[in-house]
Design a protein around this motif. Structure first.
Motif, PDB file in Angstrom:
ATOM      1  N   SER A 178       0.828  -1.210   0.000  1.00  0.00           N
ATOM      2  CA  SER A 178       0.000   0.000   0.000  1.00  0.00           C
ATOM      3  C   SER A 178       0.861   1.259   0.000  1.00  0.00           C
ATOM      4  O   SER A 178       0.504   2.273  -0.616  1.00  0.00           O
ATOM      5  N   SER A 179       2.010   1.198   0.653  1.00  0.00           N
ATOM      6  CA  SER A 179       2.896   2.349   0.742  1.00  0.00           C
ATOM      7  C   SER A 179       3.467   2.763  -0.608  1.00  0.00           C
ATOM      8  O   SER A 179       3.976   3.879  -0.759  1.00  0.00           O
ATOM      9  N   TRP A 180       3.386   1.873  -1.603  1.00  0.00           N
ATOM     10  CA  TRP A 180       3.857   2.197  -2.951  1.00  0.00           C
ATOM     11  C   TRP A 180       3.127   3.417  -3.492  1.00  0.00           C
ATOM     12  O   TRP A 180       3.670   4.166  -4.307  1.00  0.00           O
ATOM     13  N   PHE A 181       1.903   3.652  -3.013  1.00  0.00           N
ATOM     14  CA  PHE A 181       1.080   4.753  -3.509  1.00  0.00           C
ATOM     15  C   PHE A 181       1.215   6.035  -2.671  1.00  0.00           C
ATOM     16  O   PHE A 181       0.478   6.993  -2.888  1.00  0.00           O
ATOM     17  N   ASP A 182       2.153   6.042  -1.738  1.00  0.00           N
ATOM     18  CA  ASP A 182       2.288   7.200  -0.837  1.00  0.00           C
ATOM     19  C   ASP A 182       2.534   8.506  -1.575  1.00  0.00           C
ATOM     20  O   ASP A 182       2.113   9.569  -1.125  1.00  0.00           O
ATOM     21  N   ASP A 183       3.242   8.458  -2.692  1.00  0.00           N
ATOM     22  CA  ASP A 183       3.557   9.691  -3.423  1.00  0.00           C
ATOM     23  C   ASP A 183       2.728   9.805  -4.704  1.00  0.00           C
ATOM     24  O   ASP A 183       3.120  10.467  -5.661  1.00  0.00           O
ATOM     25  N   ALA A 184       1.551   9.154  -4.694  1.00  0.00           N
ATOM     26  CA  ALA A 184       0.671   9.179  -5.871  1.00  0.00           C
ATOM     27  C   ALA A 184      -0.528  10.084  -5.641  1.00  0.00           C
ATOM     28  O   ALA A 184      -0.930  10.344  -4.503  1.00  0.00           O
ATOM     29  N   VAL A 185      -1.098  10.559  -6.750  1.00  0.00           N
ATOM     30  CA  VAL A 185      -2.346  11.307  -6.690  1.00  0.00           C
ATOM     31  C   VAL A 185      -3.295  10.700  -7.712  1.00  0.00           C
ATOM     32  O   VAL A 185      -2.902  10.382  -8.839  1.00  0.00           O
ATOM     33  N   PHE A 186      -4.534  10.496  -7.306  1.00  0.00           N
ATOM     34  CA  PHE A 186      -5.560   9.956  -8.183  1.00  0.00           C
ATOM     35  C   PHE A 186      -6.454  11.099  -8.663  1.00  0.00           C
ATOM     36  O   PHE A 186      -6.995  11.861  -7.851  1.00  0.00           O
ATOM     37  N   VAL A 187      -6.574  11.209  -9.967  1.00  0.00           N
ATOM     38  CA  VAL A 187      -7.338  12.280 -10.597  1.00  0.00           C
ATOM     39  C   VAL A 187      -8.553  11.666 -11.283  1.00  0.00           C
ATOM     40  O   VAL A 187      -8.416  10.712 -12.051  1.00  0.00           O
ATOM     41  N   GLY A 188      -9.737  12.218 -11.024  1.00  0.00           N
ATOM     42  CA  GLY A 188     -10.903  11.644 -11.669  1.00  0.00           C
ATOM     43  C   GLY A 188     -12.194  12.363 -11.338  1.00  0.00           C
ATOM     44  O   GLY A 188     -12.201  13.437 -10.735  1.00  0.00           O
ATOM     45  N   ASP A 189     -13.299  11.732 -11.726  1.00  0.00           N
ATOM     46  CA  ASP A 189     -14.626  12.287 -11.481  1.00  0.00           C
ATOM     47  C   ASP A 189     -15.230  11.597 -10.252  1.00  0.00           C
ATOM     48  O   ASP A 189     -14.506  11.151  -9.368  1.00  0.00           O
ATOM     49  N   SER A 190     -16.570  11.506 -10.208  1.00  0.00           N
ATOM     50  CA  SER A 190     -17.219  10.948  -9.024  1.00  0.00           C
ATOM     51  C   SER A 190     -16.951   9.459  -8.843  1.00  0.00           C
ATOM     52  O   SER A 190     -17.090   8.930  -7.744  1.00  0.00           O
ATOM     53  N   VAL A 191     -16.566   8.749  -9.905  1.00  0.00           N
ATOM     54  CA  VAL A 191     -16.200   7.340  -9.773  1.00  0.00           C
ATOM     55  C   VAL A 191     -14.937   7.228  -8.914  1.00  0.00           C
ATOM     56  O   VAL A 191     -14.848   6.396  -8.011  1.00  0.00           O
ATOM     57  N   THR A 192     -13.965   8.077  -9.169  1.00  0.00           N
ATOM     58  CA  THR A 192     -12.740   8.098  -8.362  1.00  0.00           C
ATOM     59  C   THR A 192     -13.002   8.664  -6.978  1.00  0.00           C
ATOM     60  O   THR A 192     -12.327   8.293  -6.011  1.00  0.00           O
ATOM     61  N   LEU A 193     -13.981   9.547  -6.878  1.00  0.00           N
ATOM     62  CA  LEU A 193     -14.340  10.103  -5.570  1.00  0.00           C
ATOM     63  C   LEU A 193     -14.744   8.982  -4.621  1.00  0.00           C
ATOM     64  O   LEU A 193     -14.364   8.978  -3.445  1.00  0.00           O
ATOM     65  N   LYS A 194     -15.506   8.008  -5.122  1.00  0.00           N
ATOM     66  CA  LYS A 194     -15.874   6.859  -4.279  1.00  0.00           C
ATOM     67  C   LYS A 194     -14.638   6.089  -3.847  1.00  0.00           C
ATOM     68  O   LYS A 194     -14.526   5.636  -2.703  1.00  0.00           O
ATOM     69  N   LEU A 195     -13.667   5.948  -4.750  1.00  0.00           N
ATOM     70  CA  LEU A 195     -12.421   5.262  -4.401  1.00  0.00           C
ATOM     71  C   LEU A 195     -11.706   5.992  -3.268  1.00  0.00           C
ATOM     72  O   LEU A 195     -11.097   5.368  -2.398  1.00  0.00           O
ATOM     73  N   SER A 196     -11.796   7.313  -3.273  1.00  0.00           N
ATOM     74  CA  SER A 196     -11.130   8.093  -2.222  1.00  0.00           C
ATOM     75  C   SER A 196     -11.739   7.794  -0.859  1.00  0.00           C
ATOM     76  O   SER A 196     -11.039   7.737   0.151  1.00  0.00           O
ATOM     77  N   TYR A 197     -13.054   7.586  -0.797  1.00  0.00           N
ATOM     78  CA  TYR A 197     -13.694   7.212   0.458  1.00  0.00           C
ATOM     79  C   TYR A 197     -13.203   5.837   0.915  1.00  0.00           C
ATOM     80  O   TYR A 197     -12.858   5.633   2.079  1.00  0.00           O
ATOM     81  N   TYR A 198     -13.180   4.915  -0.027  1.00  0.00           N
ATOM     82  CA  TYR A 198     -12.758   3.554   0.294  1.00  0.00           C
ATOM     83  C   TYR A 198     -11.305   3.528   0.768  1.00  0.00           C
ATOM     84  O   TYR A 198     -10.953   2.781   1.692  1.00  0.00           O
TER      85      TYR A 198
END
Length: 282
Positions: free
Chosen positions: A84-104
C-alpha cells in the motif's frame, strides 16, 4: 488525505448550477455525480451501500454473482502485489467514480495517496480556465486547482487519471482523446518527472446505458485510449477488465447505484479496483 468532490447538476428544464462539497469522507455517506451526454448532463442521487439488484430477480443475481467471482479470480491470479505504501507519493485524478475510491481508500489500502476529483470533471472540463464560469475543478484544502497545477502543488511522483465518463457523450471519442493528450502534456510540462498512469473508463450496468454513452462506446474509447497512452509512453491500466461480466456490463455486485446511474462502485468494486492496481502498476 484531503479531497472534496463537487456535485455538478444540470437538468434539461433548468440552468441553475448547484455546487456542493462532499463533506467528511466516511463510508455511510451518499454521493452524487453526473454523466454528460451530447445534449444534457444527467445527475441522480446514489447510495454507496446499495449494491443489490431487486429481490424478485434472484436468477440474475445468481448469474452476476458468478460473474463477480470470476472477475475477482482474474484480479488475483498469482500476481505479485505492491505494498500500500507504494502509492504514498501518488495522486488519483478523476470524477465521481474516483471520488468513491477516495472514500474507500481511507482504510489505508492505497497508502497515503492524495485525490483530486470532482463530479462532472473530465478531460475537457479539466482544460477550462480556473476562473471560468461554472468550472468544476477539484478543491484541495479549500482552494480550487486545475489538475496540472494540483499535481505540481502536491509534488506527486505518480498520477493516476481516470476520465472519460463525462466526455464521451459530450465531445465524442476522437476529441476526448485529443483532450487527454493536451491535459497530460500540461501535467508533464509542470511536473516533468511525474509518471502518468492512464486508467480505462469502467463499464455501466446493462440497463443504464444511454444513446451517446454506453458500454459499446466505452469499449471503443478504451481501445483508442490504450493505443494513444502507450504511444505517449504512459502506463495503461485496464481497470474495466475486472469490472465486466461476460456480456461486457458492470457486474451488479460492484455497483452502488443500480437504481440511479449504474456507474459508481460499491466497496466490493473498490476492493477489486485496488487489487488490480496493486497487481498491475509495475
Amino acid at each position: 488525505m484531503k479531497r472534496i468532490g463537487i456535485l455538478f447538476i444540470i437538468t434539461a428544464l433548468a440552468t441553475t448550477i448547484i455546487f456542493s462539497g462532499c463533506g467528511e469522507n466516511n463510508s455511510d455517506k451518499s454521493e452524487s455525480s453526473t454523466v454528460e451526454s451530447s445534449k444534457a448532463k444527467i445527475s441522480q442521487p446514489v447510495s454507496k451501500d446499495n449494491v443489490s439488484s431487486k429481490d424478485n430477480e434472484s436468477s440474475k443475481n445468481d448469474e452476476s454473482s458468478k460473474d463477480a467471482s470470476k472477475a475477482s479470480e482474474k484480479s488475483t491470479e498469482s500476481k505479485t502485489e505492491v505494498e500500500s505504501s507504494w502509492f504514498d507519493d501518488a495522486v488519483f485524478v478523476g470524477d465521481s467514480v474516483t471520488l468513491k475510491l477516495s472514500y474507500y481508500a481511507d482504510n489505508g489500502s492505497l497508502g497515503k495517496a492524495e485525490f483530486l476529483c470532482a463530479g462532472s470533471l473530465g478531460y475537457g472540463a479539466a482544460l477550462q480556465d480556473i476562473d471560468a464560469d461554472g468550472n468544476v475543478h477539484p478543491t484541495y484544502e479549500g482552494e480550487k486547482y486545475t489538475v496540472d497545477d494540483g499535481v505540481q502543488m502536491l509534488g506527486s511522483k505518480r498520477v493516476f487519471i481516470m476520465f472519460g465518463m463525462n466526455d464521451i457523450g459530450l465531445y465524442g471519442i476522437d476529441d476526448t482523446i485529443e483532450n487527454m493528450k493536451t491535459l497530460t502534456s500540461k501535467i508533464k510540462e509542470k511536473s516533468p518527472d511525474v509518471e502518468i498512469y492512464i486508467q480505462s473508463v469502467t463499464p455501466m450496468l446493462e440497463n443504464m446505458q444511454l444513446k451517446d454513452l454506453n458500454n459499446k462506446s466505452i469499449d471503443e474509447f478504451n481501445i483508442k485510449l490504450k493505443a494513444e497512452a502507450e504511444k505517449l509512453g504512459y502506463k495503461y491500466l485496464d481497470v474495466a477488465s475486472v469490472m465486466k461480466d461476460e456480456k461486457g456490463n458492470l457486474i451488479p455486485e460492484y455497483c452502488s447505484d443500480p437504481e440511479a446511474m449504474g456507474i459508481h462502485f460499491s466497496d466490493d468494486g473498490c476492493k477489486v479496483w485496488v487489487e488490480y492496481l496493486k497487481q498491475n502498476v509495475e
